[in-house]
Design an enzyme around this catalytic site. Structure first.
Site, PDB file in Angstrom:
ATOM      1  N   HIS A  28       4.407   1.483  -7.987  1.00 23.17           N
ATOM      2  CA  HIS A  28       3.348   0.460  -7.919  1.00 23.17           C
ATOM      3  C   HIS A  28       2.438   0.535  -9.148  1.00 23.17           C
ATOM      4  CE1 HIS A  28       3.961   1.178  -3.429  1.00 23.17           C
ATOM      5  NE2 HIS A  28       4.210  -0.105  -3.549  1.00 23.17           N
ATOM      6  N   GLY A  34       0.807  -1.227   0.000  1.00 25.60           N
ATOM      7  CA  GLY A  34       0.000   0.000   0.000  1.00 25.60           C
ATOM      8  C   GLY A  34       0.833   1.266   0.000  1.00 25.60           C
ATOM      9  N   LEU A  59       0.411   3.593  -2.174  1.00 26.99           N
ATOM     10  CA  LEU A  59       0.792   3.392  -3.575  1.00 26.99           C
ATOM     11  C   LEU A  59       1.381   4.643  -4.219  1.00 26.99           C
ATOM     12  CD1 LEU A  59      -2.334   1.316  -4.715  1.00 26.99           C
ATOM     13  CD2 LEU A  59      -0.144   0.469  -3.856  1.00 26.99           C
TER      14      LEU A  59
HETATM   15  P1  AMP Z   1       5.958  -2.678  -1.686  1.00 34.95           P
HETATM   16  O1  AMP Z   1       4.614  -2.058  -1.541  1.00 34.95           O
HETATM   17  O2  AMP Z   1       7.097  -1.797  -1.298  1.00 34.95           O
HETATM   18  O3  AMP Z   1       6.030  -4.061  -1.060  1.00 34.95           O
HETATM   19  O4  AMP Z   1       6.159  -2.922  -3.243  1.00 34.95           O
HETATM   20  C1  AMP Z   1       5.249  -3.668  -3.993  1.00 34.95           C
HETATM   21  C2  AMP Z   1       5.844  -3.942  -5.354  1.00 34.95           C
HETATM   22  O5  AMP Z   1       6.120  -2.706  -6.009  1.00 34.95           O
HETATM   23  C3  AMP Z   1       7.176  -4.710  -5.286  1.00 34.95           C
HETATM   24  O6  AMP Z   1       7.221  -5.652  -6.332  1.00 34.95           O
HETATM   25  C4  AMP Z   1       8.192  -3.614  -5.478  1.00 34.95           C
HETATM   26  O7  AMP Z   1       9.415  -4.069  -6.025  1.00 34.95           O
HETATM   27  C5  AMP Z   1       7.465  -2.708  -6.455  1.00 34.95           C
HETATM   28  N1  AMP Z   1       8.017  -1.358  -6.410  1.00 34.95           N
HETATM   29  C6  AMP Z   1       8.189  -0.564  -5.328  1.00 34.95           C
HETATM   30  N2  AMP Z   1       8.781   0.604  -5.670  1.00 34.95           N
HETATM   31  C7  AMP Z   1       8.998   0.531  -7.013  1.00 34.95           C
HETATM   32  C8  AMP Z   1       9.592   1.411  -7.958  1.00 34.95           C
HETATM   33  N3  AMP Z   1      10.079   2.595  -7.636  1.00 34.95           N
HETATM   34  N4  AMP Z   1       9.637   1.010  -9.250  1.00 34.95           N
HETATM   35  C9  AMP Z   1       9.149  -0.206  -9.630  1.00 34.95           C
HETATM   36  N5  AMP Z   1       8.584  -1.076  -8.775  1.00 34.95           N
HETATM   37  C10 AMP Z   1       8.515  -0.714  -7.487  1.00 34.95           C
END
Ligand code: AMP
Length: 282
Positions: A37, A31, A33
């Site tokens: 995301h 979350g 977001l």
């Molecule tokens: P999180 O909410 O941090 O667990 O992230 C959820 C998904 O979003 C994971 O697969 C992360 O690697 C991806 N994600 C987070 N930040 C980025 C970003 N800046 N660029 C691409 N993917 C991201």
């Protein structure tokens, strides 16, 4: 957009959809977001009939209770954002009890050496927690394609191995890191930084970019030393690690070999907020 908090209701809905032989994409998140995301979610929407987005802040992957308790939450904004992307998104946002049924502990997984370096070394039990929740979510969601960001590259590799070992019929789709114009990788944790700390945080990307620019010409020790010098100028930055590692086995290297794919990885605490980033060197 349809929203489910419980597993039974969600699975029933999915079962009805699957009868029509549709393709399901899945984007697990915690979350708060941001455009990182949404880049994964938009890709999933393009490539599947329906996209499940989960929002669950997983307690077992936090090795620091304060980090868990202060993790940013903004569910109403997240819902608005998802609503604006597509009608074909299904939001699954269970609570801890729904996922862990009173037993908030990690299962045990063997990833060989993949979880021994970098994040695995510096955040004890982190990847066991990640694998536990991702495994539970995979069993609930039974998707065709799952989307993970390269921003968390070690996590991505571990999930690829998890999928392979458990024989899931699931394509793991790698998604590139989304950055601000100044290079700072988008992260929910950036919300905890004030403007001046965000500016300082851009030096992590500068360090990675230095490594990329000079990887072919400078010795590794020189790159390591220069990166340390560069970051030492900022007392607000406390480096956990900077490492150049093989992209496949994630083992930090001392010497370069030809025709290998390497990445530079960095983790640092900036004004009390821990950030990670990485860049490919080929
Ligand atoms: P999180 O909410 O941090 O667990 O992230 C959820 C998904 O979003 C994971 O697969 C992360 O690697 C991806 N994600 C987070 N930040 C980025 C970003 N800046 N660029 C691409 N993917 C991201």
């Amino acid at each position: 957009m349809i929203i489910f908090n419980n597993i039974v209701g969600f699975k029933n809905h999915l079962r009805k959809l699957k009868n029509d032989n549709v393709k399901i994409g899945f984007v697990p998140t915690m979350g708060a977001l941001h455009n990182g995301h949404t880049s994964l979610i938009k890709k999933s929407v393009l490539e599947n009939d329906y996209s499940v987005v989960s929002i669950f802040i997983n307690p077992t992957q936090f090795n620091n209770i304060n980090d868990y308790k202060s993790y940013p939450i903004n569910i109403s904004r997240d819902i608005e954002l998802l609503d604006s992307i597509s009608e074909n998104i299904i939001l699954f946002k269970p609570d801890t009890e729904e996922i862990y049924s009173g037993k908030v502990v990690s299962d045990s997984y063997d990833f060989g050496d993949l979880d021994k370096y970098m994040e695995g070394k510096h955040r004890k039990g982190h990847f066991q927690g990640v694998a536990t929740v991702v495994n539970k979510l995979f069993e609930i969601v039974s998707a065709d394609n799952v989307y993970f960001g390269e921003k968390d590259f070690q996590q991505l590799r571990i999930i690829e191995v998890l999928v392979q070992k458990n024989g899931y019929k699931l394509n793991v789709i790698r998604c590139k890191t989304i950055r601000q114009n100044d290079g700072l990788a988008l992260s929910s944790r950036n919300k905890k930084l004030d403007i001046s700390s965000q500016n300082i945080a851009t030096n992590l990307f500068k360090a990675l970019s230095f490594a990329k620019k000079n990887f072919d010409t400078l010795d590794l020790e020189v790159i390591y030393a220069k990166v340390e010098d560069l970051l030492q100028n900022f007392p607000q930055i406390s480096i956990d690690y900077f490492a150049i590692a093989d992209e496949n086995d994630l083992k930090p290297i001392k010497h370069k070999k030809k025709n290998q794919k390497y990445r530079a990885f960095i983790a640092a605490d900036i004004s009390g907020v821990r950030l990670i980033d990485n860049i490919k060197l080929y």
